[in-house]
Design a protein around this motif. Sequence first.
Motif, PDB file in Angstrom:
ATOM      1  N   ILE A  34       0.838  -1.201   0.000  1.00 39.95           N
ATOM      2  CA  ILE A  34       0.000   0.000   0.000  1.00 39.95           C
ATOM      3  C   ILE A  34       0.870   1.246   0.000  1.00 39.95           C
ATOM      4  O   ILE A  34       1.805   1.363   0.801  1.00 39.95           O
ATOM      5  N   GLY A  35       0.594   2.165  -0.914  1.00 39.35           N
ATOM      6  CA  GLY A  35       1.337   3.420  -0.964  1.00 39.35           C
ATOM      7  C   GLY A  35       0.705   4.448  -0.062  1.00 39.35           C
ATOM      8  O   GLY A  35      -0.376   4.930  -0.336  1.00 39.35           O
ATOM      9  N   PHE A  36       1.396   4.782   1.038  1.00 39.64           N
ATOM     10  CA  PHE A  36       0.802   5.694   2.015  1.00 39.64           C
ATOM     11  C   PHE A  36       0.966   7.148   1.610  1.00 39.64           C
ATOM     12  O   PHE A  36       0.229   7.999   2.061  1.00 39.64           O
ATOM     13  N   ALA A  37       1.991   7.426   0.805  1.00 34.53           N
ATOM     14  CA  ALA A  37       2.237   8.788   0.363  1.00 34.53           C
ATOM     15  C   ALA A  37       3.069   8.699  -0.911  1.00 34.53           C
ATOM     16  O   ALA A  37       3.412   7.611  -1.359  1.00 34.53           O
ATOM     17  N   LYS A  38       3.385   9.849  -1.468  1.00 45.12           N
ATOM     18  CA  LYS A  38       4.178   9.853  -2.697  1.00 45.12           C
ATOM     19  C   LYS A  38       5.524   9.167  -2.439  1.00 45.12           C
ATOM     20  O   LYS A  38       6.228   9.510  -1.496  1.00 45.12           O
ATOM     21  N   ASP A  39       5.874   8.174  -3.239  1.00 45.29           N
ATOM     22  CA  ASP A  39       7.129   7.414  -3.102  1.00 45.29           C
ATOM     23  C   ASP A  39       7.317   6.835  -1.716  1.00 45.29           C
ATOM     24  O   ASP A  39       8.433   6.741  -1.233  1.00 45.29           O
ATOM     25  N   PHE A  40       6.253   6.506  -1.043  1.00 43.33           N
ATOM     26  CA  PHE A  40       6.387   5.938   0.291  1.00 43.33           C
ATOM     27  C   PHE A  40       5.590   4.653   0.346  1.00 43.33           C
ATOM     28  O   PHE A  40       4.402   4.642   0.609  1.00 43.33           O
ATOM     29  N   GLN A  41       6.286   3.562   0.088  1.00 45.88           N
ATOM     30  CA  GLN A  41       5.624   2.276  -0.048  1.00 45.88           C
ATOM     31  C   GLN A  41       6.606   1.240   0.456  1.00 45.88           C
ATOM     32  O   GLN A  41       7.806   1.352   0.196  1.00 45.88           O
ATOM     33  N   LEU A  42       6.136   0.249   1.193  1.00 46.09           N
ATOM     34  CA  LEU A  42       7.075  -0.749   1.701  1.00 46.09           C
ATOM     35  C   LEU A  42       7.634  -1.589   0.575  1.00 46.09           C
ATOM     36  O   LEU A  42       8.810  -1.867   0.509  1.00 46.09           O
ATOM     37  N   TRP A  43       6.750  -2.021  -0.312  1.00 47.93           N
ATOM     38  CA  TRP A  43       7.170  -2.983  -1.322  1.00 47.93           C
ATOM     39  C   TRP A  43       6.310  -2.749  -2.559  1.00 47.93           C
ATOM     40  O   TRP A  43       5.154  -3.123  -2.571  1.00 47.93           O
ATOM     41  N   ASP A  44       6.909  -2.120  -3.571  1.00 49.13           N
ATOM     42  CA  ASP A  44       6.147  -1.807  -4.786  1.00 49.13           C
ATOM     43  C   ASP A  44       6.325  -2.930  -5.787  1.00 49.13           C
ATOM     44  O   ASP A  44       6.973  -2.772  -6.804  1.00 49.13           O
ATOM     45  N   LEU A  45       5.732  -4.090  -5.499  1.00 48.81           N
ATOM     46  CA  LEU A  45       5.940  -5.221  -6.399  1.00 48.81           C
ATOM     47  C   LEU A  45       5.032  -5.091  -7.618  1.00 48.81           C
ATOM     48  O   LEU A  45       3.983  -4.446  -7.553  1.00 48.81           O
ATOM     49  N   ASN A  46       5.447  -5.707  -8.722  1.00 44.22           N
ATOM     50  CA  ASN A  46       4.738  -5.466  -9.977  1.00 44.22           C
ATOM     51  C   ASN A  46       3.431  -6.222 -10.091  1.00 44.22           C
ATOM     52  O   ASN A  46       2.672  -6.031 -11.030  1.00 44.22           O
ATOM     53  N   ILE A  47       3.127  -7.104  -9.123  1.00 45.74           N
ATOM     54  CA  ILE A  47       1.814  -7.778  -9.134  1.00 45.74           C
ATOM     55  C   ILE A  47       1.052  -7.401  -7.865  1.00 45.74           C
ATOM     56  O   ILE A  47       0.375  -8.230  -7.257  1.00 45.74           O
TER      57      ILE A  47
ATOM     58  N   THR B  94      -5.200  -9.502  -3.450  1.00 46.16           N
ATOM     59  CA  THR B  94      -6.365 -10.400  -3.510  1.00 46.16           C
ATOM     60  C   THR B  94      -5.992 -11.791  -3.026  1.00 46.16           C
ATOM     61  O   THR B  94      -6.795 -12.468  -2.385  1.00 46.16           O
ATOM     62  N   ALA B  95      -4.741 -12.220  -3.316  1.00 44.41           N
ATOM     63  CA  ALA B  95      -4.334 -13.557  -2.881  1.00 44.41           C
ATOM     64  C   ALA B  95      -4.215 -13.622  -1.371  1.00 44.41           C
ATOM     65  O   ALA B  95      -4.709 -14.553  -0.728  1.00 44.41           O
ATOM     66  N   ILE B  96      -3.542 -12.614  -0.783  1.00 41.59           N
ATOM     67  CA  ILE B  96      -3.295 -12.665   0.666  1.00 41.59           C
ATOM     68  C   ILE B  96      -4.597 -12.494   1.441  1.00 41.59           C
ATOM     69  O   ILE B  96      -4.819 -13.157   2.458  1.00 41.59           O
TER      70      ILE B  96
END
Lengths: 159, 358
Positions: free
Chosen positions: B116-129, B135-137
Amino acid sequence: MFLKDYIKEVAGALKSLASGMKMTGYYFTHHKEIITEEYPDNRNSLVLAERFKGEVVMTHDENNEHACTGCTACELACPNATIKIITKFDVDEATGKKKKALDTFIYHLELCTLCNLCVDACPTGAIKMAPTFEHSVFDRNQLTKKLNNPGSKIRAGVE
Amino acid sequence: MWSFSNIANEIHTWLSSQLPPIWATIVEMVIAGVAVIGLFAILGLVLVIMERKVAAWIQIRLGPNRVGPKGMFQSMADTVKLLVKEGMTPNGADKLMFNVAPFIAMIVAMLLMAPIGFAKDFQLWDLNIGVLYITAISSISVIGILMAGWASNNKYSLLGAMRSGAQIVSYELSAGLAILTIIVLTGSLQLSDIVQAQADGWWIFKGHLPVIIAFLIFITAVTAETNRAPFDLAEAESELTAGFHTEYSGMKFALFFLAEYINVFIVCAIGATLFLGGWMPFHIGNWEGFNHVMDYIPSSVWFFGKTFFLIFVIMWFRWTFPRLRIDQLLNLEWKYLLPISMINLLLVTLIAILGWHF
Protein backbone atom coordinates in the motif's frame (compact mmCIF):
# COMPACT_ATOMS: atom_id res chain seq x y z
CA MET A 1 -39.36 -9.29 -19.29
CA PHE A 2 -37.21 -11.03 -16.69
CA LEU A 3 -34.44 -8.52 -17.26
CA LYS A 4 -36.83 -5.63 -16.73
CA ASP A 5 -37.95 -7.03 -13.37
CA TYR A 6 -34.35 -7.69 -12.41
CA ILE A 7 -33.25 -4.13 -13.10
CA LYS A 8 -36.34 -2.77 -11.37
CA GLU A 9 -35.54 -4.87 -8.31
CA VAL A 10 -31.93 -3.67 -8.17
CA ALA A 11 -32.97 -0.05 -8.61
CA GLY A 12 -35.62 -0.39 -5.91
CA ALA A 13 -33.10 -1.97 -3.53
CA LEU A 14 -30.56 0.79 -4.14
CA LYS A 15 -33.23 3.42 -3.58
CA SER A 16 -34.36 1.94 -0.28
CA LEU A 17 -30.77 1.58 0.93
CA ALA A 18 -30.09 5.18 -0.01
CA SER A 19 -33.14 6.40 1.86
CA GLY A 20 -31.99 4.52 4.95
CA MET A 21 -28.54 6.03 4.69
CA LYS A 22 -30.05 9.47 4.21
CA MET A 23 -31.92 9.09 7.49
CA THR A 24 -28.87 8.01 9.50
CA GLY A 25 -26.76 10.58 7.69
CA TYR A 26 -29.21 13.24 8.81
CA TYR A 27 -28.88 12.08 12.42
CA PHE A 28 -25.10 12.06 12.12
CA THR A 29 -24.87 15.59 10.75
CA HIS A 30 -27.54 17.06 13.03
CA HIS A 31 -26.00 16.22 16.37
CA LYS A 32 -28.32 18.17 18.63
CA GLU A 33 -31.10 16.12 20.13
CA ILE A 34 -29.71 13.39 22.42
CA ILE A 35 -32.12 10.69 23.52
CA THR A 36 -29.92 9.29 26.28
CA GLU A 37 -29.43 10.77 29.76
CA GLU A 38 -26.06 11.47 31.36
CA TYR A 39 -27.45 9.87 34.48
CA PRO A 40 -25.19 10.45 37.47
CA ASP A 41 -24.41 13.99 36.32
CA ASN A 42 -27.99 15.11 35.81
CA ARG A 43 -29.42 13.42 38.90
CA ASN A 44 -31.09 16.61 40.06
CA SER A 45 -32.69 17.48 36.74
CA LEU A 46 -33.50 13.92 35.64
CA VAL A 47 -36.78 13.68 33.73
CA LEU A 48 -38.38 10.25 33.57
CA ALA A 49 -41.32 9.16 31.49
CA GLU A 50 -44.67 9.30 33.25
CA ARG A 51 -45.26 5.61 32.77
CA PHE A 52 -41.95 4.66 34.38
CA LYS A 53 -42.48 1.98 37.02
CA GLY A 54 -39.91 1.98 39.80
CA GLU A 55 -41.66 0.80 42.96
CA VAL A 56 -45.12 0.65 44.53
CA VAL A 57 -45.98 3.52 46.84
CA MET A 58 -49.11 4.46 48.73
CA THR A 59 -50.37 7.97 48.22
CA HIS A 60 -51.06 10.02 51.34
CA ASP A 61 -52.73 13.43 51.33
CA GLU A 62 -51.78 16.41 53.52
CA ASN A 63 -53.83 15.11 56.47
CA ASN A 64 -51.78 11.90 56.44
CA GLU A 65 -54.77 9.99 55.12
CA HIS A 66 -54.69 7.22 52.53
CA ALA A 67 -57.36 5.50 50.47
CA CYS A 68 -56.59 1.88 51.40
CA THR A 69 -59.49 -0.07 52.83
CA GLY A 70 -57.45 -3.15 53.51
CA CYS A 71 -59.47 -5.22 51.05
CA THR A 72 -56.37 -7.30 50.06
CA ALA A 73 -57.27 -7.20 46.37
CA CYS A 74 -53.68 -6.24 45.58
CA GLU A 75 -52.34 -9.06 47.72
CA LEU A 76 -54.48 -11.53 45.77
CA ALA A 77 -53.53 -10.00 42.43
CA CYS A 78 -49.80 -10.17 43.09
CA PRO A 79 -48.26 -13.11 41.19
CA ASN A 80 -45.29 -13.55 43.52
CA ALA A 81 -46.45 -12.63 47.01
CA THR A 82 -44.85 -9.25 47.11
CA ILE A 83 -47.61 -7.65 49.15
CA LYS A 84 -48.77 -8.67 52.63
CA ILE A 85 -51.61 -6.74 54.20
CA ILE A 86 -52.28 -6.87 57.94
CA THR A 87 -55.74 -5.68 58.87
CA LYS A 88 -57.31 -4.61 62.13
CA PHE A 89 -60.80 -3.73 63.29
CA ASP A 90 -61.60 -0.09 63.91
CA VAL A 91 -64.62 0.96 65.94
CA ASP A 92 -66.70 3.59 64.22
CA GLU A 93 -67.25 6.37 66.80
CA ALA A 94 -70.64 7.46 65.49
CA THR A 95 -72.37 4.09 65.22
CA GLY A 96 -70.19 1.97 67.47
CA LYS A 97 -69.85 -0.63 64.72
CA LYS A 98 -66.65 -2.58 64.10
CA LYS A 99 -65.07 -2.02 60.72
CA LYS A 100 -62.14 -3.70 58.93
CA ALA A 101 -59.24 -1.33 58.26
CA LEU A 102 -55.60 -1.36 57.23
CA ASP A 103 -53.05 -1.87 59.93
CA THR A 104 -49.81 -2.43 57.96
CA PHE A 105 -49.15 -2.58 54.23
CA ILE A 106 -45.97 -4.64 53.81
CA TYR A 107 -44.30 -4.46 50.42
CA HIS A 108 -41.33 -6.63 49.45
CA LEU A 109 -39.50 -4.66 46.79
CA GLU A 110 -36.93 -7.45 46.46
CA LEU A 111 -39.65 -9.80 45.17
CA CYS A 112 -41.50 -7.31 43.02
CA THR A 113 -41.40 -7.57 39.24
CA LEU A 114 -43.11 -4.18 38.78
CA CYS A 115 -45.89 -5.81 36.75
CA ASN A 116 -48.46 -3.18 37.80
CA LEU A 117 -51.16 -5.81 38.53
CA CYS A 118 -51.67 -4.57 42.10
CA VAL A 119 -52.23 -1.01 40.94
CA ASP A 120 -54.77 -2.27 38.39
CA ALA A 121 -56.51 -4.37 41.02
CA CYS A 122 -56.87 -1.63 43.62
CA PRO A 123 -60.54 -0.53 43.73
CA THR A 124 -59.83 2.77 45.49
CA GLY A 125 -56.66 3.92 43.76
CA ALA A 126 -54.68 3.82 46.99
CA ILE A 127 -51.38 2.63 45.52
CA LYS A 128 -49.46 3.70 42.47
CA MET A 129 -46.08 3.22 40.77
CA ALA A 130 -43.40 5.76 41.68
CA PRO A 131 -40.65 6.82 39.22
CA THR A 132 -37.77 6.03 41.56
CA PHE A 133 -35.08 3.58 40.66
CA GLU A 134 -32.10 4.00 42.99
CA HIS A 135 -33.06 1.01 45.10
CA SER A 136 -29.70 -0.59 45.81
CA VAL A 137 -28.93 -1.15 49.50
CA PHE A 138 -26.38 -3.22 51.37
CA ASP A 139 -28.92 -5.16 53.41
CA ARG A 140 -31.92 -6.62 51.64
CA ASN A 141 -34.05 -6.28 54.77
CA GLN A 142 -34.24 -2.61 53.90
CA LEU A 143 -36.13 -3.55 50.74
CA THR A 144 -39.07 -4.79 52.79
CA LYS A 145 -41.08 -1.63 53.16
CA LYS A 146 -44.07 -0.47 55.14
CA LEU A 147 -46.11 1.60 52.74
CA ASN A 148 -48.63 3.27 55.04
CA ASN A 149 -47.18 6.17 57.02
CA PRO A 150 -47.15 5.84 60.81
CA GLY A 151 -50.32 7.26 62.31
CA SER A 152 -52.11 7.44 58.99
CA LYS A 153 -55.74 6.52 58.66
CA ILE A 154 -58.25 5.97 55.91
CA ARG A 155 -59.69 9.01 54.25
CA ALA A 156 -63.31 9.62 55.18
CA GLY A 157 -65.77 8.53 52.55
CA VAL A 158 -63.60 5.81 50.97
CA GLU A 159 -65.38 2.48 51.12
CA MET B 1 8.31 20.33 0.94
CA TRP B 2 8.35 17.96 3.88
CA SER B 3 7.27 14.48 2.90
CA PHE B 4 7.53 10.86 3.91
CA SER B 5 9.68 9.93 0.92
CA ASN B 6 12.45 12.31 2.03
CA ILE B 7 12.56 10.67 5.45
CA ALA B 8 12.69 7.21 3.91
CA ASN B 9 15.48 8.25 1.53
CA GLU B 10 17.51 9.93 4.26
CA ILE B 11 17.29 6.85 6.48
CA HIS B 12 18.30 4.68 3.53
CA THR B 13 21.36 6.76 2.57
CA TRP B 14 22.48 7.11 6.19
CA LEU B 15 22.18 3.36 6.80
CA SER B 16 23.97 2.54 3.54
CA SER B 17 26.87 4.76 4.51
CA GLN B 18 27.13 3.16 7.96
CA LEU B 19 26.55 -0.54 7.28
CA PRO B 20 27.23 -3.14 4.58
CA PRO B 21 24.27 -3.45 2.18
CA ILE B 22 22.90 -6.69 3.60
CA TRP B 23 22.78 -5.31 7.14
CA ALA B 24 21.34 -2.05 5.92
CA THR B 25 18.50 -4.01 4.32
CA ILE B 26 17.90 -6.02 7.49
CA VAL B 27 17.84 -2.88 9.65
CA GLU B 28 15.43 -1.26 7.21
CA MET B 29 13.17 -4.31 7.40
CA VAL B 30 13.16 -4.12 11.20
CA ILE B 31 12.34 -0.41 11.07
CA ALA B 32 9.51 -1.11 8.61
CA GLY B 33 8.16 -3.91 10.83
CA VAL B 34 8.20 -1.70 13.91
CA ALA B 35 6.55 1.11 11.96
CA VAL B 36 3.80 -1.24 10.76
CA ILE B 37 3.16 -2.54 14.27
CA GLY B 38 3.08 1.06 15.55
CA LEU B 39 0.64 1.99 12.82
CA PHE B 40 -1.51 -1.01 13.80
CA ALA B 41 -1.65 0.10 17.41
CA ILE B 42 -2.56 3.67 16.49
CA LEU B 43 -5.12 2.53 13.91
CA GLY B 44 -6.71 0.17 16.42
CA LEU B 45 -7.09 2.94 18.98
CA VAL B 46 -8.34 5.52 16.47
CA LEU B 47 -10.75 3.25 14.61
CA VAL B 48 -12.36 1.83 17.74
CA ILE B 49 -13.10 5.26 19.18
CA MET B 50 -14.20 6.45 15.74
CA GLU B 51 -16.59 3.53 15.37
CA ARG B 52 -18.10 4.12 18.78
CA LYS B 53 -18.51 7.84 18.19
CA VAL B 54 -20.01 7.35 14.72
CA ALA B 55 -22.39 4.73 16.10
CA ALA B 56 -23.42 7.03 18.92
CA TRP B 57 -24.01 10.02 16.69
CA ILE B 58 -26.04 8.00 14.21
CA GLN B 59 -28.16 6.57 17.03
CA ILE B 60 -28.65 10.02 18.63
CA ARG B 61 -26.48 9.14 21.60
CA LEU B 62 -23.38 10.77 23.05
CA GLY B 63 -21.04 7.79 22.97
CA PRO B 64 -18.08 7.34 25.30
CA ASN B 65 -17.46 10.60 27.16
CA ARG B 66 -15.79 9.70 30.46
CA VAL B 67 -12.12 8.94 29.76
CA GLY B 68 -10.14 11.94 28.61
CA PRO B 69 -11.49 14.94 26.70
CA LYS B 70 -14.83 13.93 25.11
CA GLY B 71 -14.00 10.29 25.80
CA MET B 72 -11.13 10.23 23.34
CA PHE B 73 -8.96 7.96 25.52
CA GLN B 74 -11.67 5.35 25.95
CA SER B 75 -10.04 2.88 23.55
CA MET B 76 -6.73 3.23 25.42
CA ALA B 77 -8.47 2.36 28.68
CA ASP B 78 -10.07 -0.63 26.94
CA THR B 79 -6.68 -1.77 25.69
CA VAL B 80 -5.23 -1.65 29.21
CA LYS B 81 -8.20 -3.67 30.42
CA LEU B 82 -7.68 -6.30 27.72
CA LEU B 83 -3.94 -6.45 28.46
CA VAL B 84 -4.44 -7.34 32.11
CA LYS B 85 -7.15 -9.92 31.42
CA GLU B 86 -6.47 -13.63 31.46
CA GLY B 87 -6.24 -15.28 28.05
CA MET B 88 -8.23 -18.43 28.69
CA THR B 89 -7.99 -21.62 26.64
CA PRO B 90 -11.04 -23.88 26.96
CA ASN B 91 -10.47 -27.45 28.09
CA GLY B 92 -11.88 -29.13 25.01
CA ALA B 93 -10.11 -26.83 22.59
CA ASP B 94 -7.37 -27.77 20.17
CA LYS B 95 -4.66 -25.87 22.07
CA LEU B 96 -2.19 -25.25 19.26
CA MET B 97 -4.71 -24.15 16.66
CA PHE B 98 -6.64 -22.13 19.21
CA ASN B 99 -3.56 -20.14 20.18
CA VAL B 100 -2.18 -19.74 16.66
CA ALA B 101 -5.41 -18.53 15.01
CA PRO B 102 -5.33 -14.90 16.29
CA PHE B 103 -1.77 -14.53 15.10
CA ILE B 104 -2.70 -15.76 11.62
CA ALA B 105 -5.42 -13.12 11.49
CA MET B 106 -2.86 -10.48 12.45
CA ILE B 107 -0.12 -11.74 10.12
CA VAL B 108 -2.52 -11.61 7.16
CA ALA B 109 -3.36 -8.03 8.04
CA MET B 110 0.35 -7.21 8.31
CA LEU B 111 1.20 -8.81 4.97
CA LEU B 112 -1.49 -6.74 3.31
CA MET B 113 0.20 -3.55 4.50
CA ALA B 114 3.24 -4.19 2.28
CA PRO B 115 2.12 -2.95 -1.15
CA ILE B 116 0.00 0.00 0.00
CA GLY B 117 1.34 3.42 -0.96
CA PHE B 118 0.80 5.69 2.01
CA ALA B 119 2.24 8.79 0.36
CA LYS B 120 4.18 9.85 -2.70
CA ASP B 121 7.13 7.41 -3.10
CA PHE B 122 6.39 5.94 0.29
CA GLN B 123 5.62 2.28 -0.05
CA LEU B 124 7.07 -0.75 1.70
CA TRP B 125 7.17 -2.98 -1.32
CA ASP B 126 6.15 -1.81 -4.79
CA LEU B 127 5.94 -5.22 -6.40
CA ASN B 128 4.74 -5.47 -9.98
CA ILE B 129 1.81 -7.78 -9.13
CA GLY B 130 0.60 -5.70 -6.20
CA VAL B 131 -3.13 -6.10 -6.82
CA LEU B 132 -2.84 -9.85 -7.36
CA TYR B 133 -0.80 -10.06 -4.15
CA ILE B 134 -3.51 -8.24 -2.22
CA THR B 135 -6.37 -10.40 -3.51
CA ALA B 136 -4.33 -13.56 -2.88
CA ILE B 137 -3.30 -12.67 0.67
CA SER B 138 -6.68 -11.38 1.73
CA SER B 139 -8.17 -14.83 1.00
CA ILE B 140 -5.89 -16.30 3.66
CA SER B 141 -7.73 -14.43 6.39
CA VAL B 142 -10.52 -17.01 6.17
CA ILE B 143 -8.06 -19.65 7.38
CA GLY B 144 -7.52 -17.76 10.63
CA ILE B 145 -11.26 -17.51 11.17
CA LEU B 146 -11.91 -21.17 10.33
CA MET B 147 -9.06 -22.25 12.63
CA ALA B 148 -10.44 -20.17 15.47
CA GLY B 149 -13.96 -21.50 14.96
CA TRP B 150 -12.94 -25.13 14.64
CA ALA B 151 -10.42 -25.15 17.48
CA SER B 152 -12.79 -23.48 19.96
CA ASN B 153 -14.86 -26.68 20.23
CA ASN B 154 -18.03 -24.61 20.47
CA LYS B 155 -21.11 -24.80 18.27
CA TYR B 156 -21.47 -21.03 17.94
CA SER B 157 -17.84 -20.63 16.99
CA LEU B 158 -18.07 -23.38 14.39
CA LEU B 159 -21.28 -21.97 12.89
CA GLY B 160 -19.74 -18.52 12.74
CA ALA B 161 -16.60 -19.81 11.11
CA MET B 162 -18.54 -21.82 8.51
CA ARG B 163 -20.71 -18.85 7.62
CA SER B 164 -17.64 -16.69 7.41
CA GLY B 165 -15.99 -19.18 5.06
CA ALA B 166 -18.98 -19.27 2.71
CA GLN B 167 -19.22 -15.52 2.80
CA ILE B 168 -15.59 -14.63 2.19
CA VAL B 169 -15.16 -17.19 -0.57
CA SER B 170 -18.21 -15.95 -2.47
CA TYR B 171 -17.66 -12.23 -2.03
CA GLU B 172 -14.03 -12.53 -3.08
CA LEU B 173 -15.34 -13.08 -6.62
CA SER B 174 -17.20 -9.84 -7.04
CA ALA B 175 -14.49 -7.90 -5.20
CA GLY B 176 -11.96 -9.38 -7.60
CA LEU B 177 -14.07 -8.49 -10.64
CA ALA B 178 -14.52 -4.94 -9.35
CA ILE B 179 -10.75 -4.65 -8.93
CA LEU B 180 -10.27 -6.07 -12.43
CA THR B 181 -12.18 -3.17 -13.97
CA ILE B 182 -9.49 -0.79 -12.77
CA ILE B 183 -6.75 -3.15 -13.94
CA VAL B 184 -8.35 -3.20 -17.39
CA LEU B 185 -8.36 0.59 -17.49
CA THR B 186 -4.83 0.96 -16.14
CA GLY B 187 -3.20 -1.99 -17.84
CA SER B 188 -0.96 -2.70 -14.85
CA LEU B 189 -1.08 -4.67 -11.63
CA GLN B 190 1.45 -2.42 -9.93
CA LEU B 191 -0.14 -0.12 -7.37
CA SER B 192 2.21 2.78 -8.10
CA ASP B 193 1.27 2.59 -11.81
CA ILE B 194 -2.41 2.60 -10.91
CA VAL B 195 -1.93 5.71 -8.79
CA GLN B 196 0.13 7.36 -11.50
CA ALA B 197 -2.57 6.65 -14.08
CA GLN B 198 -4.91 8.83 -12.04
CA ALA B 199 -2.70 11.93 -12.21
CA ASP B 200 -5.21 13.66 -14.51
CA GLY B 201 -8.30 12.60 -12.57
CA TRP B 202 -9.41 9.73 -10.37
CA TRP B 203 -10.85 6.64 -12.02
CA ILE B 204 -14.22 7.11 -10.39
CA PHE B 205 -14.57 10.38 -12.36
CA LYS B 206 -12.72 9.31 -15.50
CA GLY B 207 -14.40 5.95 -16.00
CA HIS B 208 -18.06 7.02 -16.36
CA LEU B 209 -20.90 4.97 -14.88
CA PRO B 210 -19.32 1.49 -15.12
CA VAL B 211 -16.52 2.46 -12.72
CA ILE B 212 -19.04 3.92 -10.28
CA ILE B 213 -20.94 0.62 -10.42
CA ALA B 214 -17.66 -1.23 -9.89
CA PHE B 215 -16.91 1.03 -6.92
CA LEU B 216 -20.30 0.30 -5.33
CA ILE B 217 -19.80 -3.43 -5.86
CA PHE B 218 -16.30 -3.20 -4.43
CA ILE B 219 -17.50 -1.41 -1.28
CA THR B 220 -20.31 -3.95 -0.80
CA ALA B 221 -18.01 -6.92 -1.35
CA VAL B 222 -15.26 -5.70 0.97
CA THR B 223 -17.81 -4.94 3.67
CA ALA B 224 -18.78 -8.59 3.41
CA GLU B 225 -15.17 -9.75 3.26
CA THR B 226 -14.24 -7.94 6.45
CA ASN B 227 -17.26 -9.52 8.18
CA ARG B 228 -18.83 -6.22 9.08
CA ALA B 229 -22.51 -5.48 9.43
CA PRO B 230 -24.79 -5.85 7.49
CA PHE B 231 -22.78 -8.94 6.54
CA ASP B 232 -21.61 -9.85 10.04
CA LEU B 233 -23.25 -13.27 10.20
CA ALA B 234 -19.92 -14.73 11.19
CA GLU B 235 -19.92 -12.70 14.39
CA ALA B 236 -23.59 -11.81 14.89
CA GLU B 237 -23.42 -10.71 18.51
CA SER B 238 -27.15 -11.12 18.92
CA GLU B 239 -27.50 -14.69 17.68
CA LEU B 240 -24.10 -16.43 17.73
CA THR B 241 -22.68 -14.62 20.78
CA ALA B 242 -19.80 -13.28 18.65
CA GLY B 243 -19.29 -16.31 16.41
CA PHE B 244 -15.75 -17.50 15.87
CA HIS B 245 -14.23 -15.53 18.74
CA THR B 246 -16.78 -16.55 21.38
CA GLU B 247 -14.18 -18.51 23.35
CA TYR B 248 -11.41 -15.95 23.11
CA SER B 249 -10.58 -13.57 25.90
CA GLY B 250 -7.95 -11.05 26.88
CA MET B 251 -5.22 -10.26 24.39
CA LYS B 252 -6.11 -13.09 22.03
CA PHE B 253 -9.54 -11.58 21.58
CA ALA B 254 -7.93 -8.16 21.21
CA LEU B 255 -5.85 -9.48 18.30
CA PHE B 256 -8.99 -10.60 16.46
CA PHE B 257 -10.66 -7.33 17.22
CA LEU B 258 -7.63 -5.39 16.03
CA ALA B 259 -7.31 -7.54 12.90
CA GLU B 260 -10.93 -6.74 12.02
CA TYR B 261 -10.29 -3.02 12.18
CA ILE B 262 -6.95 -3.28 10.38
CA ASN B 263 -8.67 -5.23 7.63
CA VAL B 264 -11.26 -2.49 7.32
CA PHE B 265 -8.47 0.04 7.03
CA ILE B 266 -6.66 -2.02 4.42
CA VAL B 267 -9.65 -2.65 2.18
CA CYS B 268 -10.52 1.04 2.38
CA ALA B 269 -6.93 1.94 1.53
CA ILE B 270 -7.10 -0.38 -1.49
CA GLY B 271 -10.43 1.07 -2.50
CA ALA B 272 -9.01 4.56 -2.17
CA THR B 273 -5.95 3.59 -4.22
CA LEU B 274 -7.89 1.95 -7.02
CA PHE B 275 -10.89 4.23 -7.37
CA LEU B 276 -10.01 7.50 -5.64
CA GLY B 277 -6.41 7.90 -6.69
CA GLY B 278 -4.53 6.82 -3.55
CA TRP B 279 -2.17 9.59 -2.51
CA MET B 280 -2.81 11.46 -5.77
CA PRO B 281 -4.29 14.93 -5.11
CA PHE B 282 -7.56 15.90 -6.73
CA HIS B 283 -6.58 16.80 -10.29
CA ILE B 284 -8.84 17.87 -13.13
CA GLY B 285 -7.44 17.17 -16.58
CA ASN B 286 -5.28 20.04 -17.79
CA TRP B 287 -6.21 22.75 -15.30
CA GLU B 288 -2.60 23.48 -14.35
CA GLY B 289 -3.39 26.22 -11.80
CA PHE B 290 -6.00 24.15 -9.97
CA ASN B 291 -3.77 21.07 -9.98
CA HIS B 292 -0.86 23.04 -8.49
CA VAL B 293 -3.04 24.35 -5.67
CA MET B 294 -4.13 20.79 -4.91
CA ASP B 295 -0.49 19.64 -4.91
CA TYR B 296 0.22 21.86 -1.89
CA ILE B 297 -1.82 19.49 0.30
CA PRO B 298 0.61 16.69 1.28
CA SER B 299 0.03 13.37 -0.44
CA SER B 300 -0.25 11.50 2.89
CA VAL B 301 -3.13 13.78 3.89
CA TRP B 302 -4.89 12.89 0.64
CA PHE B 303 -4.33 9.19 1.20
CA PHE B 304 -5.51 9.12 4.81
CA GLY B 305 -8.38 11.49 4.07
CA LYS B 306 -9.76 9.23 1.34
CA THR B 307 -9.19 6.09 3.38
CA PHE B 308 -10.93 7.49 6.43
CA PHE B 309 -13.79 8.71 4.29
CA LEU B 310 -14.31 5.16 3.00
CA ILE B 311 -13.99 3.80 6.54
CA PHE B 312 -16.68 6.24 7.60
CA VAL B 313 -18.91 5.03 4.77
CA ILE B 314 -18.46 1.42 5.89
CA MET B 315 -19.27 2.40 9.48
CA TRP B 316 -22.28 4.27 8.17
CA PHE B 317 -23.44 1.01 6.49
CA ARG B 318 -23.00 -0.86 9.74
CA TRP B 319 -25.21 1.43 11.78
CA THR B 320 -27.88 1.79 9.10
CA PHE B 321 -28.62 -1.61 7.63
CA PRO B 322 -30.04 -4.69 9.37
CA ARG B 323 -28.15 -7.96 9.18
CA LEU B 324 -28.84 -10.23 6.19
CA ARG B 325 -29.93 -13.83 6.51
CA ILE B 326 -27.46 -16.40 5.16
CA ASP B 327 -29.63 -17.20 2.10
CA GLN B 328 -30.15 -13.51 1.39
CA LEU B 329 -26.42 -13.01 1.72
CA LEU B 330 -25.59 -15.68 -0.85
CA ASN B 331 -28.47 -14.57 -3.11
CA LEU B 332 -27.09 -11.06 -3.14
CA GLU B 333 -23.68 -12.29 -4.20
CA TRP B 334 -24.54 -14.98 -6.74
CA LYS B 335 -27.70 -13.53 -8.26
CA TYR B 336 -26.95 -9.83 -8.20
CA LEU B 337 -23.37 -8.72 -7.54
CA LEU B 338 -21.61 -11.35 -9.62
CA PRO B 339 -23.69 -11.09 -12.84
CA ILE B 340 -23.74 -7.31 -12.64
CA SER B 341 -20.01 -7.08 -12.09
CA MET B 342 -19.34 -9.49 -14.99
CA ILE B 343 -21.38 -7.41 -17.43
CA ASN B 344 -19.85 -4.30 -15.94
CA LEU B 345 -16.38 -5.68 -16.57
CA LEU B 346 -17.27 -6.28 -20.23
CA LEU B 347 -18.50 -2.69 -20.50
CA VAL B 348 -15.31 -1.35 -18.95
CA THR B 349 -13.25 -3.47 -21.32
CA LEU B 350 -15.15 -1.94 -24.23
CA ILE B 351 -14.50 1.53 -22.86
CA ALA B 352 -10.81 0.78 -22.39
CA ILE B 353 -10.42 -0.66 -25.92
CA LEU B 354 -12.25 2.19 -27.61
CA GLY B 355 -10.54 4.75 -25.38
CA TRP B 356 -13.80 6.36 -24.27
CA HIS B 357 -12.53 7.18 -20.80
CA PHE B 358 -10.98 10.57 -20.19
